[in-house]
Design a protein around this motif. Structure first.
Motif, PDB file in Angstrom:
ATOM      1  N   THR A 189      11.815  15.165 -30.863  1.00 37.35           N
ATOM      2  CA  THR A 189      12.155  15.166 -31.592  1.00 37.35           C
ATOM      3  C   THR A 189      13.441  13.848 -30.437  1.00 37.35           C
ATOM      4  OG1 THR A 189      12.136  16.294 -32.976  1.00 37.35           O
ATOM      5  CG2 THR A 189      13.528  14.164 -33.718  1.00 37.35           C
ATOM      6  N   ARG A 192      11.785  11.625 -28.677  1.00 37.48           N
ATOM      7  CA  ARG A 192      11.425  10.566 -29.270  1.00 37.48           C
ATOM      8  C   ARG A 192      11.968   9.215 -30.342  1.00 37.48           C
ATOM      9  NH1 ARG A 192       8.145  13.858 -32.062  1.00 37.48           N
ATOM     10  NH2 ARG A 192      10.239  13.770 -34.170  1.00 37.48           N
ATOM     11  N   GLN A 193      13.358   9.332 -30.783  1.00 36.66           N
ATOM     12  CA  GLN A 193      14.187   8.485 -31.512  1.00 36.66           C
ATOM     13  C   GLN A 193      15.243   8.381 -31.236  1.00 36.66           C
ATOM     14  OE1 GLN A 193      13.109   8.829 -34.529  1.00 36.66           O
ATOM     15  NE2 GLN A 193      11.782   9.946 -35.336  1.00 36.66           N
ATOM     16  N   THR A 248       7.046  17.898 -34.670  1.00 37.84           N
ATOM     17  CA  THR A 248       6.790  16.873 -33.784  1.00 37.84           C
ATOM     18  C   THR A 248       5.684  15.784 -34.146  1.00 37.84           C
ATOM     19  OG1 THR A 248       4.736  17.259 -32.097  1.00 37.84           O
ATOM     20  CG2 THR A 248       4.936  18.507 -34.242  1.00 37.84           C
ATOM     21  N   ARG A 249       5.334  14.913 -33.253  1.00 32.75           N
ATOM     22  CA  ARG A 249       4.396  13.644 -33.521  1.00 32.75           C
ATOM     23  C   ARG A 249       3.364  14.232 -33.991  1.00 32.75           C
ATOM     24  NH1 ARG A 249       4.887   9.259 -31.729  1.00 32.75           N
ATOM     25  NH2 ARG A 249       6.840  10.088 -29.745  1.00 32.75           N
ATOM     26  N   ARG A 252       1.069  14.905 -37.855  1.00 29.00           N
ATOM     27  CA  ARG A 252       1.496  14.217 -38.746  1.00 29.00           C
ATOM     28  C   ARG A 252       0.712  13.448 -40.745  1.00 29.00           C
ATOM     29  NH1 ARG A 252       5.502   9.479 -36.249  1.00 29.00           N
ATOM     30  NH2 ARG A 252       6.513  10.590 -38.100  1.00 29.00           N
TER      31      ARG A 252
END
Length: 343
Positions: A189, A192-193, A248-249, A252
């Motif tokens: 996360t 990703r962010q 997790t992506r 989604r």
């Protein structure tokens, strides 16, 4: 000064229960102080007494400035302190060679304006650079489940029900294996962010210490035997908090986070909580490129009220060193943001 010494003193572990009853937030709890001590940070716990009864507390963590002989105090999420407590903290931190102490009271701006007016006007008190977000979402858990569902945005309610239909399961799992999954998701996360997170050791010690105190709970959302989302939540004095979450992506489209939030809301109600503090928001109108904008929209969907706190204030202890430190602090954060952008 004689009266000050009689009324305010360091709190012993024998009064841990009384100390926690006065804690306005988990960061002011005894267990949080224990956790920070395990990370090598010194902790000052002071109490103000009236007729032998503890009536006000202050928990301040003391942090060394790297490669320098001075220290910084951090006093997060307490109440607006009395004048006596402020003077006692200053006295103790001066002994410890502190430059300043940063205060971030857990008081809403709409409730604390009058109290903070006199507080901000005290000598040596200036507006500080925030560490904790000035905004959060609060959800009223005294409402029925039906009222809470009705208060959600339509899309949030739809996604929550869709997750149930798709077979997402939410469970509380406080095992080491569950923590390992939580940490793996946290690393994914943050990358990703594009935001900063504490180390695995920090999170491990935090969870173990607050779990032992009965405050921390780890929840995960599972779909087809795979953990998609993991959260750590706290409960203290009738309030449930959502400080840490990761996902997790993958998959989604099953909306596991939506169902996890709903199950945590019900968990809070079951445990007698009257309020759910969702811990943070960038403010009323976050920019689309703000790394926290997605979290803001997600929390907003549950019908929670966006609340503003009174903000950050630095209590200067060493005026000669404070402003050079403050300039260095600003430069440090510029560098951290640049490093994070390019790694």
């Amino acid at each position: 000064m004689v009266e000050l010494r009689l009324m305010i003193k360091e709190v012993s572990i024998r009064q841990k229960t009384s100390f926690d009853k006065l804690a306005a937030h988990p960061l002011q709890s005894w267990a949080w102080g224990e956790f920070r001590e395990k990370t090598g940070v010194s902790v000052l716990r002071l109490g103000r007494y009236q007729k032998g009864r503890l009536v006000e507390t202050a928990q301040v963590t003391i942090h060394p400035i790297p490669r320098l002989p001075w220290k910084i105090g951090y006093w997060p999420k307490g109440v607006v302190p009395s004048k006596l407590m402020v003077e006692a903290v200053k006295k103790e931190l001066r002994k410890r060679n502190a430059v300043m102490v940063k205060l971030e009271p857990n008081i809403l701006a709409e409730d604390g304006a009058e109290r903070m007016a006199g507080f901000k006007g005290r000598p040596g008190m200036v507006k500080g650079r925030p560490l904790f977000t000035k905004w959060s979402f609060w959800l009223d858990l005294t409402k029925t489940e039906g009222e809470l569902l009705a208060g959600m945005k339509q899309k949030t309610r739809y996604n929550t029900r869709l997750a149930e239909k798709k077979g997402v399961k939410v469970i509380e799992d406080n095992s080491q294996a569950a923590f390992d999954e939580y940490w793996w998701l946290t690393e994914e996360t943050t990358k990703r962010q594009g935001f900063y997170a504490h180390t695995r050791k920090y999170h491990q010690l935090m969870f173990e210490t607050l779990r032992s105190a009965g405050m921390a709970h780890l929840f995960k959302a599972i779909h087809e035997r795979k953990t998609l989302v993991a959260w750590i939540v706290f409960i203290l004095n009738g309030i449930i908090y959502y400080p840490y979450g990761a996902s997790t992506r993958d998959d989604r489209n099953v909306f596991a986070s939506n169902l996890l939030m709903w199950e945590v809301i019900k968990f809070g109600k079951k445990n007698g909580c009257q309020l759910f503090d969702l811990w943070g928001s960038p403010g009323p109108t976050p920019k689309p490129n703000d790394p926290w904008a997605g979290f803001h929209r997600f929390k907003e969907g549950y019908g929670a009220k966006l609340v503003e706190f009174v903000g950050t204030h630095d209590l200067i202890i060493n005026p000669l060193l404070y402003w050079p430190y403050r300039i260095g602090e600003e430069i440090r954060w510029v560098i951290l943001r640049l490093v994070r952008r390019f790694i």
